[in-house]
Design an enzyme around this catalytic site. Structure first.
Site, PDB file in Angstrom:
ATOM      1  NE  ARG A 198      32.165 117.971   3.723  1.00 46.64           N
ATOM      2  CZ  ARG A 198      32.994 118.473   4.648  1.00 46.64           C
ATOM      3  NH1 ARG A 198      32.827 119.704   5.081  1.00 46.64           N
ATOM      4  NH2 ARG A 198      33.969 117.745   5.124  1.00 46.64           N
ATOM      5  CE  LYS A 253      33.731 125.972  11.137  1.00 50.55           C
ATOM      6  NZ  LYS A 253      33.520 125.081   9.972  1.00 50.55           N
ATOM      7  CE  LYS A 254      39.378 127.977  13.926  1.00 50.36           C
ATOM      8  NZ  LYS A 254      38.995 128.292  15.317  1.00 50.36           N
ATOM      9  CB  THR A 311      35.596 123.981  21.988  1.00 50.60           C
ATOM     10  OG1 THR A 311      36.820 123.287  21.714  1.00 50.60           O
ATOM     11  CG2 THR A 311      35.883 125.181  22.873  1.00 50.60           C
ATOM     12  CB  SER A 363      34.578 122.946   6.471  1.00 51.37           C
ATOM     13  OG  SER A 363      33.696 123.087   7.571  1.00 51.37           O
ATOM     14  CG  ASP A 388      41.180 130.493  17.081  1.00 48.70           C
ATOM     15  OD1 ASP A 388      41.528 129.909  18.130  1.00 48.70           O
ATOM     16  OD2 ASP A 388      40.034 130.418  16.613  1.00 48.70           O
ATOM     17  CE  LYS A 389      43.183 124.281  20.095  1.00 50.70           C
ATOM     18  NZ  LYS A 389      42.099 123.308  20.003  1.00 50.70           N
ATOM     19  CG  HIS A 390      40.259 123.987  13.650  1.00 53.75           C
ATOM     20  ND1 HIS A 390      38.965 124.269  14.025  1.00 53.75           N
ATOM     21  CD2 HIS A 390      40.213 122.787  13.019  1.00 53.75           C
ATOM     22  CE1 HIS A 390      38.167 123.293  13.630  1.00 53.75           C
ATOM     23  NE2 HIS A 390      38.900 122.376  13.022  1.00 53.75           N
ATOM     24  CB  SER A 391      41.825 120.565  17.788  1.00 48.28           C
ATOM     25  OG  SER A 391      41.862 119.152  17.895  1.00 48.28           O
TER      26      SER A 391
END
Length: 436
Positions: free
Chosen positions: A168, A187-188, A120, A183, A80-83
């Protein structure tokens, strides 16, 4: 073990043990820690920081407060990726089906937009019928059958993170690199990944405005991911203007469909999508070098394989079976469409991307607070990029609004966000660095 004593220890700049962090996270998840105590810990961590070992322990404990997916029997890599967020960043909608078409599996757990950045999950919710928060069984089935599923964080996925982030967000402690790192990775890791590529943004439309800040965040995520057993690469990409030439949920979904089908692909978006996908294929061992990885991405796009995967994913998660062919009839459209014209001749020398994102929020397409409802139909399209030559009166964008009053405000805001000068600006590299 008293929560107040754990908070005191971090307040006094001491290092917390794995056992102390476990007790803290469990108390966040089960409600034994009050909101005041969670906020106090967040502020102590913001002020005094966490070591990489503390951050890794926090990450793994937050992951384990909820469901953790495992995919031991899949025939391809789970990636996966995360931005870190930006304006016009709809990369996930193309990346997941591209990677799936290349033989990888992408269980993508995404977030909603807040502030000037889009989410997203909100883009997927613009598709009628799409189930963006399915139960675990449906999520598992779609990933296995289609190769990818783009969904949102449910209450059963890293619930401690969900509560900590909400606190937060209202206590001025979001901008903590260790807490951001924990954080994201909790999740990932809950998604059961075997590889992650980060898209860390910098610039006037990014969460981290300075390149050095983006470097620090990328290195923190890589270091903690390694401690947690997750291979991670990072691309540092420019967000000094919108990435796609659209901003707003239905606008960006339509833009993604045009990209996947080959109807229209803008250069900046193509660079980032291809760069992230290629790096992911290398990290996962699917391809051995940049040239082969980029060629593979081009092949699955040009053959229509990636678009077919996207269509299957949408249908499997409740969306229409003919979205690619009839997106104009399925995606919501705003009743008012107005053009925005250049007020002078010259070149677009700069764009305040954050202000572009806030224009979408003002139109009703984003959130000021997490509970706000959004209008998926409103937004901006055909945004002129930095470097484009314009004459006075040329159209530099279209505003899609619910009413004329909102459109008037958006037009004024957008004109203020654009800088037009006499000379073409120097070119900036879009992908500034790749950390492997």
């Amino acid at each position: 073990m008293l929560i107040s004593e754990i908070i005191r220890k971090k307040r006094d700049k001491q290092v917390l043990s794995a056992e102390e962090l476990s007790e803290l996270v469990q108390s966040v998840a089960d409600g034994r820690a009050s909101d005041a105590q969670v906020a106090a810990f967040a502020m102590a961590a913001w002020l005094n920081g966490l070591t990489p070992d503390e951050t890794a322990a926090l990450t793994l404990e937050m992951r384990d407060t909820g469901d953790v997916f495992r995919w031991p029997d899949l025939p391809g890599p789970v990636v996966d990726k995360h931005s870190t967020g930006g304006v016009g960043d709809n990369v996930s909608l193309m990346l997941a089906p591209i990677l799936a078409a290349c033989g990888a599996y992408v269980p993508m757990i995404s977030g909603r937009g807040l502030g000037h950045t889009g989410g997203t999950l909100d883009k997927m919710d613009a598709i009628p019928g799409y189930i963006s928060q399915p139960d675990n069984a449906l999520f598992d089935r779609v990933v296995r059958d289609v190769g990818c599923a783009i969904i949102g964080q449910t209450a059963a996925l890293a619930p401690a993170d969900k509560r900590l982030y909400a606190i937060r967000d209202v206590t001025a402690t979001v901008e903590s690199i260790p807490l951001i790192t924990a954080s994201i990775l909790s999740k990932k890791l809950a998604a059961g990944l075997e590889g992650l590529v980060m898209d860390v943004k910098f610039g006037n439309g990014a969460f981290m405005a300075e390149f050095s800040q983006a470097q620090d965040l990328a290195r923190s995520i890589q270091k903690v991911a390694k401690l947690a057993g997750l291979p991670c690469h990072a691309l540092l990409t420019d967000m000094n203007e919108p990435l796609a030439d659209a901003a707003g949920n239905a606008m960006e979904t339509q833009n993604a469909i045009e990209f996947l089908t080959g109807a229209r692909r803008t250069e900046r978006l193509d660079q980032v999508v291809t760069g992230l996908c290629a790096q992911m294929l290398i990290l996962a061992g699917v391809e051995g070098d940049q040239a082969a990885a980029r060629a593979r991405v081009t092949q699955v796009l040009d053959s229509g394989a990636a678009a077919e995967v996207f269509a299957r994913m949408v249908t499997a998660l409740g969306g229409p079976t003919d979205l690619l062919e009839r997106s104009d009839t399925h995606l919501p459209e705003a009743p008012i469409v107005r053009d925005v014209t250049a007020q002078a001749s010259g070149f677009v020398t700069g764009i305040q991307a954050r202000d572009v994102g806030l224009s979408v929020v003002e139109l009703g397409g984003g959130r000021r607070k997490a509970s706000d409802r959004i209008d998926p139909a409103v937004g901006l399209s055909r945004l002129a990029p930095v470097g484009q030559s314009v004459s006075k009166g040329d159209v530099i964008a279209f505003v899609h609004a619910a009413n004329d009053a909102d459109a008037d405000v958006a037009i004024a805001n957008l004109r203020a966000a654009y800088v037009i000068g006499e000379e073409a600006p120097p070119e900036r590299p879009l992908i500034r660095d790749i950390l492997t």
